[in-house]
Design an enzyme around this catalytic site. Structure first.
Site, mmCIF file in Angstrom:
data_model
loop_
_atom_site.group_PDB
_atom_site.id
_atom_site.type_symbol
_atom_site.label_atom_id
_atom_site.label_comp_id
_atom_site.label_asym_id
_atom_site.label_seq_id
_atom_site.Cartn_x
_atom_site.Cartn_y
_atom_site.Cartn_z
ATOM 1 N NE ARG A 37 -4.270 -1.535 -0.060
ATOM 2 C CZ ARG A 37 -5.026 -1.654 0.701
ATOM 3 N NH1 ARG A 37 -5.577 -0.813 1.801
ATOM 4 N NH2 ARG A 37 -6.046 -2.792 0.529
ATOM 5 N NE ARG A 41 -7.393 5.651 1.711
ATOM 6 C CZ ARG A 41 -8.196 5.042 2.499
ATOM 7 N NH1 ARG A 41 -9.264 5.732 3.019
ATOM 8 N NH2 ARG A 41 -8.047 3.782 2.848
ATOM 9 N NE ARG A 50 -9.069 7.284 -6.823
ATOM 10 C CZ ARG A 50 -9.641 7.116 -5.853
ATOM 11 N NH1 ARG A 50 -8.920 6.536 -5.036
ATOM 12 N NH2 ARG A 50 -10.897 7.272 -5.370
ATOM 13 C CG ASP A 86 -8.547 -3.298 -4.588
ATOM 14 O OD1 ASP A 86 -8.424 -2.835 -3.869
ATOM 15 O OD2 ASP A 86 -9.615 -4.409 -4.491
ATOM 16 C CE1 TYR A 161 -13.542 -6.847 1.407
ATOM 17 C CE2 TYR A 161 -11.268 -8.493 0.792
ATOM 18 C CZ TYR A 161 -11.842 -7.468 1.436
ATOM 19 O OH TYR A 161 -10.963 -6.780 2.211
HETATM 20 O O1 CP3 Z 1 0.107 0.281 -2.888
HETATM 21 C C1 CP3 Z 1 -0.121 -0.819 -3.281
HETATM 22 O O2 CP3 Z 1 0.059 -1.859 -2.596
HETATM 23 C C2 CP3 Z 1 -0.984 -1.214 -4.715
HETATM 24 C C3 CP3 Z 1 -2.296 -1.168 -4.967
HETATM 25 C C4 CP3 Z 1 -3.157 -2.135 -3.922
HETATM 26 C C5 CP3 Z 1 -4.469 -1.383 -3.534
HETATM 27 N N1 CP3 Z 1 -4.971 -2.719 -3.013
HETATM 28 C C6 CP3 Z 1 -4.998 -0.302 -3.845
HETATM 29 C C7 CP3 Z 1 -5.942 0.280 -3.055
HETATM 30 C C8 CP3 Z 1 -3.032 -3.421 -3.503
HETATM 31 C C9 CP3 Z 1 -1.911 -4.533 -3.775
HETATM 32 C C10 CP3 Z 1 -4.189 -3.656 -2.867
HETATM 33 C C11 CP3 Z 1 -4.652 -5.205 -2.331
HETATM 34 C C12 CP3 Z 1 -5.924 -5.343 -1.724
HETATM 35 N N2 CP3 Z 1 -7.139 -4.656 -1.940
HETATM 36 C C13 CP3 Z 1 -5.870 -6.293 -0.679
HETATM 37 C C14 CP3 Z 1 -4.731 -7.181 -0.110
HETATM 38 C C15 CP3 Z 1 -3.868 -6.543 0.704
HETATM 39 C C16 CP3 Z 1 -4.303 -5.876 2.042
HETATM 40 O O3 CP3 Z 1 -4.583 -4.923 2.308
HETATM 41 O O4 CP3 Z 1 -4.350 -7.062 2.776
HETATM 42 C C17 CP3 Z 1 -7.044 -6.218 -0.194
HETATM 43 C C18 CP3 Z 1 -7.613 -7.231 1.135
HETATM 44 C C19 CP3 Z 1 -8.050 -5.182 -0.868
HETATM 45 C C20 CP3 Z 1 -9.434 -4.928 -0.685
HETATM 46 C C21 CP3 Z 1 -9.431 -3.310 -0.614
HETATM 47 N N3 CP3 Z 1 -9.299 -2.518 -1.392
HETATM 48 C C22 CP3 Z 1 -9.468 -2.843 0.831
HETATM 49 C C23 CP3 Z 1 -9.467 -3.481 2.193
HETATM 50 C C24 CP3 Z 1 -9.381 -1.434 0.513
HETATM 51 C C25 CP3 Z 1 -9.330 -0.376 1.515
HETATM 52 C C26 CP3 Z 1 -10.410 0.351 1.939
HETATM 53 C C27 CP3 Z 1 -10.107 1.524 2.671
HETATM 54 O O5 CP3 Z 1 -10.834 2.779 2.117
HETATM 55 O O6 CP3 Z 1 -9.602 1.557 3.690
HETATM 56 C C28 CP3 Z 1 -9.446 -1.306 -0.788
HETATM 57 C C29 CP3 Z 1 -9.300 -0.009 -1.476
HETATM 58 C C30 CP3 Z 1 -7.848 0.514 -1.848
HETATM 59 N N4 CP3 Z 1 -7.110 -0.354 -2.532
HETATM 60 C C31 CP3 Z 1 -7.288 1.636 -1.683
HETATM 61 C C32 CP3 Z 1 -6.322 1.453 -2.477
HETATM 62 C C33 CP3 Z 1 -5.244 2.692 -2.565
HETATM 63 C C34 CP3 Z 1 -8.013 2.843 -1.062
HETATM 64 C C35 CP3 Z 1 -8.806 3.623 -2.048
HETATM 65 C C36 CP3 Z 1 -8.891 4.882 -1.840
HETATM 66 O O7 CP3 Z 1 -8.135 5.585 -2.350
HETATM 67 O O8 CP3 Z 1 -9.968 5.576 -1.174
#
Ligand code: CP3
Length: 356
Positions: A37, A41, A50, A86, A161
């Site tokens: 991540r 953000r 974004r 994602d 999910y």
């Molecule tokens: O920087 C990176 O790691 C690359 C991008 C990446 C994202 N999601 C971007 C993202 C990666 C590798 C993921 C993987 C992901 N997504 C996982 C596995 C890793 C982990 O964290 O356990 C999981 C479970 C998800 C599902 C998911 N998508 C979650 C739990 C969330 C967060 C929700 C939140 O707002 O807290 C997302 C959204 C997400 N994926 C964001 C990002 C940058 C936030 C989106 C935003 O800008 O609001």
């Protein structure tokens, strides 16, 4: 089919990078470091780009996905980029109505809960992955010798999910389906394995130099359930990479009980969360695996001397494995001060002024 001659791992751009060498079991002069991540953000430049836009739409807009992927590399000097996307992107591309709610994660208004819901899932048309291929190609063009890590969600985490309809505490609905209708469960996990495997393969073919499978929620399973009802599908997802000689990484939370099974997945490196010291992890995993981790994300707000001592401990324990890639034990929390991440990179790289 193997990697194309112009792939960064083949044409000499990334094969000798510290990250790829460490994944392959060497100890490069500079210990590689990147953050799960890191694109997201915690960066003001990300929030600006974004602003107001839809998350999954951003993932499917190549210029935007590429720019966001590059931001943390420019800012922190990390040893790898991770593709901005994602885990639910291939699910969306296969026609499932999923969206990402800020602060929550992936949400489905119509969860997949019954045998007939599962039968309605359609295969992923390879052409739908074109925006992903384009974004990756465009990104590696800019990255030069810095490797791009491609990633995908593991079948269990994706299924969690789909069945729950959103994030959940212990995946009780998903685990109930697994127990009450093993046949439907197997069909669902095979579908997840194929869409996520295609997504991962598309990234590697288009230029990613490593591939990480995220099984974030696997810690809620007993070892027996993992072995019988989940492992074969994770293996199937990774089998989509057959013929592509690329380092593979597995990451999950609470995985120490299943480490012995993970060693049978055919990966090169294992991501370790913050709960188990790297030397303990290495002792279970054995000599064939590189460890990745495991700075506690909770330490990112600690005063520097305490954080530095923690990093020293992580580096020291990481010596127990054949090789070590520094990372966090889970993703960067959104409220993290980005300067702390930059400082960690410089410190791990041995830049002396970063230590004071
Ligand atoms: O920087 C990176 O790691 C690359 C991008 C990446 C994202 N999601 C971007 C993202 C990666 C590798 C993921 C993987 C992901 N997504 C996982 C596995 C890793 C982990 O964290 O356990 C999981 C479970 C998800 C599902 C998911 N998508 C979650 C739990 C969330 C967060 C929700 C939140 O707002 O807290 C997302 C959204 C997400 N994926 C964001 C990002 C940058 C936030 C989106 C935003 O800008 O609001």
């Amino acid at each position: 089919m193997s990697l194309k001659p112009e792939h960064p791992l083949v044409d000499g751009r990334t094969a000798d990078s510290p990250l790829v060498r460490a994944y392959r079991g060497e100890r490069p002069e500079r210990t590689p470091v990147w953050f799960m991540r890191q694109a997201g953000r915690s960066l003001p430049e990300y929030r600006e780009l974004r602003a107001g836009g839809d998350m999954l739409q951003a993932c499917l807009t190549p210029d935007m996905a590429s720019e966001i992927t590059l931001q943390p590399v420019r800012r922190h000097g990390v040893d790898a980029a991770i593709f901005f996307s994602d885990i639910v992107v291939p699910v969306l591309l296969a026609g499932v109505d999923v969206r990402i709610v800020v602060g929550r994660g992936p949400v489905l208004d119509t969860p997949v809960r019954t045998a007939s819901d599962v039968l309605k899932l359609r295969p992923l048309d390879p052409a739908a992955l074109d925006p992903v291929r384009q974004a990756v190609a465009q990104t590696v063009e800019q990255l030069g010798s810095t490797p791009l890590i491609g990633f995908a969600g593991a079948p269990f985490t994706l299924a969690a999910y789909l069945v729950e309809g959103g994030p959940s505490k212990d995946q009780i609905r998903a685990r109930s389906l697994m127990r009450s209708d093993p046949q439907t469960w197997a069909t669902l996990l095979n579908w997840c394995a194929d869409v996520t495997g295609q997504f991962l393969r598309a990234q590697v073919e288009s230029g990613a130099s490593a591939a990480q499978l995220f099984d974030s929620w696997v810690g809620s399973l007993s070892r027996e359930d993992y072995r019988r009802r989940v492992f074969p599908h994770s293996k199937r997802a990774l089998d989509h990479l057959r013929g592509l000689d690329v380092p593979k990484v597995h990451f999950g939370l609470g995985t120490d009980r299943i480490f012995p099974d993970i060693t049978a997945l055919g990966v090169d490196a294992v991501g370790v969360d913050w709960r188990i010291p790297l030397d303990d992890a290495a002792a279970i995993l054995g000599e064939q695996f590189t460890v990745q981790g495991n700075i506690d994300p909770a330490m990112l707000t600690a005063p520097w001397p305490a954080l530095k001592a923690h990093i020293d401990d992580v580096l020291e324990r990481g010596q127990a494995a054949r090789a070590h890639v520094v990372n966090l034990g889970h993703g960067v929390p959104p409220e993290t001060d980005p300067d702390v991440l930059t400082r960690i990179v410089r410190y791990v790289h041995g830049e002396r002024d970063a230590a004071e």
